[in-house]
Design a protein around this motif. Structure first.
Motif, PDB file in Angstrom:
ATOM      1  N   ARG A  31     -11.039  -0.855  -6.984  1.00  0.00           N
ATOM      2  CA  ARG A  31      -9.709  -1.450  -6.919  1.00  0.00           C
ATOM      3  C   ARG A  31      -9.037  -1.233  -5.565  1.00  0.00           C
ATOM      4  NH1 ARG A  31      -6.538   0.694 -11.710  1.00  0.00           N
ATOM      5  NH2 ARG A  31      -8.514   0.733 -12.786  1.00  0.00           N
ATOM      6  N   HIS A  32      -9.335  -0.111  -4.928  1.00  0.00           N
ATOM      7  CA  HIS A  32      -8.668   0.262  -3.681  1.00  0.00           C
ATOM      8  C   HIS A  32      -9.620   0.292  -2.482  1.00  0.00           C
ATOM      9  CE1 HIS A  32      -5.065   1.188  -5.920  1.00  0.00           C
ATOM     10  NE2 HIS A  32      -5.812   1.847  -6.779  1.00  0.00           N
ATOM     11  N   GLU A  33     -10.727  -0.392  -2.597  1.00  0.00           N
ATOM     12  CA  GLU A  33     -11.757  -0.368  -1.555  1.00  0.00           C
ATOM     13  C   GLU A  33     -11.222  -0.824  -0.194  1.00  0.00           C
ATOM     14  OE1 GLU A  33     -16.276  -2.007  -0.749  1.00  0.00           O
ATOM     15  OE2 GLU A  33     -15.284  -2.475  -2.644  1.00  0.00           O
ATOM     16  N   GLU A  34     -10.393  -1.850  -0.193  1.00  0.00           N
ATOM     17  CA  GLU A  34      -9.856  -2.357   1.069  1.00  0.00           C
ATOM     18  C   GLU A  34      -8.975  -1.300   1.753  1.00  0.00           C
ATOM     19  OE1 GLU A  34      -6.997  -6.005   2.230  1.00  0.00           O
ATOM     20  OE2 GLU A  34      -8.701  -6.514   0.946  1.00  0.00           O
ATOM     21  N   LYS A  35      -8.156  -0.613   0.980  1.00  0.00           N
ATOM     22  CA  LYS A  35      -7.304   0.442   1.543  1.00  0.00           C
ATOM     23  C   LYS A  35      -8.151   1.601   2.075  1.00  0.00           C
ATOM     24  CE  LYS A  35      -3.371  -0.452  -1.471  1.00  0.00           C
ATOM     25  NZ  LYS A  35      -2.535   0.095  -2.544  1.00  0.00           N
ATOM     26  N   ILE A  36      -9.191   1.944   1.346  1.00  0.00           N
ATOM     27  CA  ILE A  36     -10.078   3.032   1.782  1.00  0.00           C
ATOM     28  C   ILE A  36     -10.761   2.646   3.091  1.00  0.00           C
ATOM     29  CG2 ILE A  36     -12.149   4.356   1.209  1.00  0.00           C
ATOM     30  CD1 ILE A  36     -11.294   4.046  -1.771  1.00  0.00           C
ATOM     31  N   VAL A  95     -10.621   4.583   6.706  1.00  0.00           N
ATOM     32  CA  VAL A  95     -11.839   4.973   7.430  1.00  0.00           C
ATOM     33  C   VAL A  95     -11.800   4.417   8.853  1.00  0.00           C
ATOM     34  CG1 VAL A  95     -14.354   4.676   7.533  1.00  0.00           C
ATOM     35  CG2 VAL A  95     -13.268   5.264   5.365  1.00  0.00           C
ATOM     36  N   ASP A  96     -11.398   3.149   8.991  1.00  0.00           N
ATOM     37  CA  ASP A  96     -11.295   2.549  10.326  1.00  0.00           C
ATOM     38  C   ASP A  96     -10.271   3.270  11.199  1.00  0.00           C
ATOM     39  OD1 ASP A  96     -13.242   0.563  10.096  1.00  0.00           O
ATOM     40  OD2 ASP A  96     -11.822  -0.907   9.267  1.00  0.00           O
ATOM     41  N   LYS A  97      -9.093   3.533  10.647  1.00  0.00           N
ATOM     42  CA  LYS A  97      -8.040   4.214  11.410  1.00  0.00           C
ATOM     43  C   LYS A  97      -8.465   5.620  11.814  1.00  0.00           C
ATOM     44  CE  LYS A  97      -4.192   1.587   9.567  1.00  0.00           C
ATOM     45  NZ  LYS A  97      -2.989   1.606   8.725  1.00  0.00           N
ATOM     46  N   THR A  98      -9.148   6.309  10.923  1.00  0.00           N
ATOM     47  CA  THR A  98      -9.638   7.648  11.238  1.00  0.00           C
ATOM     48  C   THR A  98     -10.672   7.589  12.353  1.00  0.00           C
ATOM     49  OG1 THR A  98      -9.247   8.341   8.957  1.00  0.00           O
ATOM     50  CG2 THR A  98     -10.706   9.722  10.278  1.00  0.00           C
ATOM     51  N   ASP A 101     -12.199   8.488  17.892  1.00  0.00           N
ATOM     52  CA  ASP A 101     -12.739   7.875  19.107  1.00  0.00           C
ATOM     53  C   ASP A 101     -11.772   8.073  20.285  1.00  0.00           C
ATOM     54  OD1 ASP A 101     -14.735   6.459  20.484  1.00  0.00           O
ATOM     55  OD2 ASP A 101     -13.759   4.531  20.102  1.00  0.00           O
ATOM     56  N   LYS A 102     -10.502   7.876  20.020  1.00  0.00           N
ATOM     57  CA  LYS A 102      -9.495   8.060  21.070  1.00  0.00           C
ATOM     58  C   LYS A 102      -9.412   9.530  21.487  1.00  0.00           C
ATOM     59  CE  LYS A 102      -4.646   7.205  22.110  1.00  0.00           C
ATOM     60  NZ  LYS A 102      -3.360   6.722  21.585  1.00  0.00           N
ATOM     61  N   ALA A 103      -9.461  10.439  20.503  1.00  0.00           N
ATOM     62  CA  ALA A 103      -9.355  11.875  20.797  1.00  0.00           C
ATOM     63  C   ALA A 103     -10.537  12.372  21.624  1.00  0.00           C
ATOM     64  CB  ALA A 103      -9.252  12.672  19.503  1.00  0.00           C
ATOM     65  N   THR A 104     -11.692  11.763  21.437  1.00  0.00           N
ATOM     66  CA  THR A 104     -12.884  12.167  22.186  1.00  0.00           C
ATOM     67  C   THR A 104     -13.066  11.325  23.440  1.00  0.00           C
ATOM     68  OG1 THR A 104     -14.315  10.725  20.874  1.00  0.00           O
ATOM     69  CG2 THR A 104     -14.094  13.012  20.130  1.00  0.00           C
ATOM     70  N   GLY A 115     -20.955   5.983  12.000  1.00  0.00           N
ATOM     71  CA  GLY A 115     -20.465   6.800  10.892  1.00  0.00           C
ATOM     72  C   GLY A 115     -19.444   6.079  10.031  1.00  0.00           C
ATOM     73  N   THR A 116     -18.532   5.346  10.653  1.00  0.00           N
ATOM     74  CA  THR A 116     -17.536   4.615   9.865  1.00  0.00           C
ATOM     75  C   THR A 116     -18.192   3.483   9.077  1.00  0.00           C
ATOM     76  OG1 THR A 116     -16.933   3.247  11.767  1.00  0.00           O
ATOM     77  CG2 THR A 116     -15.565   5.171  11.353  1.00  0.00           C
ATOM     78  N   ALA A 117     -19.158   2.816   9.678  1.00  0.00           N
ATOM     79  CA  ALA A 117     -19.859   1.748   8.956  1.00  0.00           C
ATOM     80  C   ALA A 117     -20.613   2.316   7.757  1.00  0.00           C
ATOM     81  CB  ALA A 117     -20.823   1.022   9.890  1.00  0.00           C
ATOM     82  N   LYS A 118     -21.241   3.466   7.957  1.00  0.00           N
ATOM     83  CA  LYS A 118     -21.979   4.099   6.864  1.00  0.00           C
ATOM     84  C   LYS A 118     -21.032   4.556   5.753  1.00  0.00           C
ATOM     85  CE  LYS A 118     -25.747   7.233   6.032  1.00  0.00           C
ATOM     86  NZ  LYS A 118     -26.851   7.941   6.633  1.00  0.00           N
ATOM     87  N   ALA A 119     -19.881   5.102   6.139  1.00  0.00           N
ATOM     88  CA  ALA A 119     -18.899   5.544   5.148  1.00  0.00           C
ATOM     89  C   ALA A 119     -18.397   4.363   4.320  1.00  0.00           C
ATOM     90  CB  ALA A 119     -17.736   6.245   5.838  1.00  0.00           C
ATOM     91  N   LYS A 120     -18.106   3.248   4.980  1.00  0.00           N
ATOM     92  CA  LYS A 120     -17.626   2.072   4.250  1.00  0.00           C
ATOM     93  C   LYS A 120     -18.713   1.517   3.338  1.00  0.00           C
ATOM     94  CE  LYS A 120     -15.882  -0.270   7.782  1.00  0.00           C
ATOM     95  NZ  LYS A 120     -15.066  -1.213   8.580  1.00  0.00           N
ATOM     96  N   HIS A 121     -19.952   1.572   3.785  1.00  0.00           N
ATOM     97  CA  HIS A 121     -21.070   1.117   2.949  1.00  0.00           C
ATOM     98  C   HIS A 121     -21.200   2.008   1.706  1.00  0.00           C
ATOM     99  CE1 HIS A 121     -24.902  -0.694   1.935  1.00  0.00           C
ATOM    100  NE2 HIS A 121     -25.439   0.514   1.876  1.00  0.00           N
TER     101      HIS A 121
END
Length: 76
Positions: free
Chosen positions: A24-29, A33-36, A41-44, A55-61
């Motif tokens: 139900r909340h997959e889009e929000k999740i 994940v993208d924002k994180t 990425d910015k911090a590094t 890693g983000t692509a794998k997490a979303k998958h």
């Protein structure tokens, strides 16, 4: 039915409920994940950009798999 069996049944019910909520909340999740990933990425300073994207692509998958098949990541 023993205590162990009762707990297993309850755990399975909770897994199904978690899967439904994830679906139900997959889009929000995915957005979180993208924002994180962007924040890391910015911090590094983009030093690990490719690894972060992977890693983000794998997490979303994995979120998608859990939302559609709760036992997809089961190791036992």
């Amino acid at each position: 039915m023993g205590l162990k069996d009762s707990l297993k049944v309850k755990a399975d019910e909770l897994k199904v409920k978690a899967s439904e909520l994830t679906g139900r909340h997959e889009e929000k999740i995915d957005d979180v994940v993208d924002k994180t990933g962007q924040a890391v990425d910015k911090a590094t300073k983009h030093k690990y950009h490719e690894k972060i994207e992977h890693g983000t692509a794998k997490a979303k998958h994995m979120v998608n798999d859990f939302a559609t098949k709760p036992d997809a990541g089961k190791t036992s």
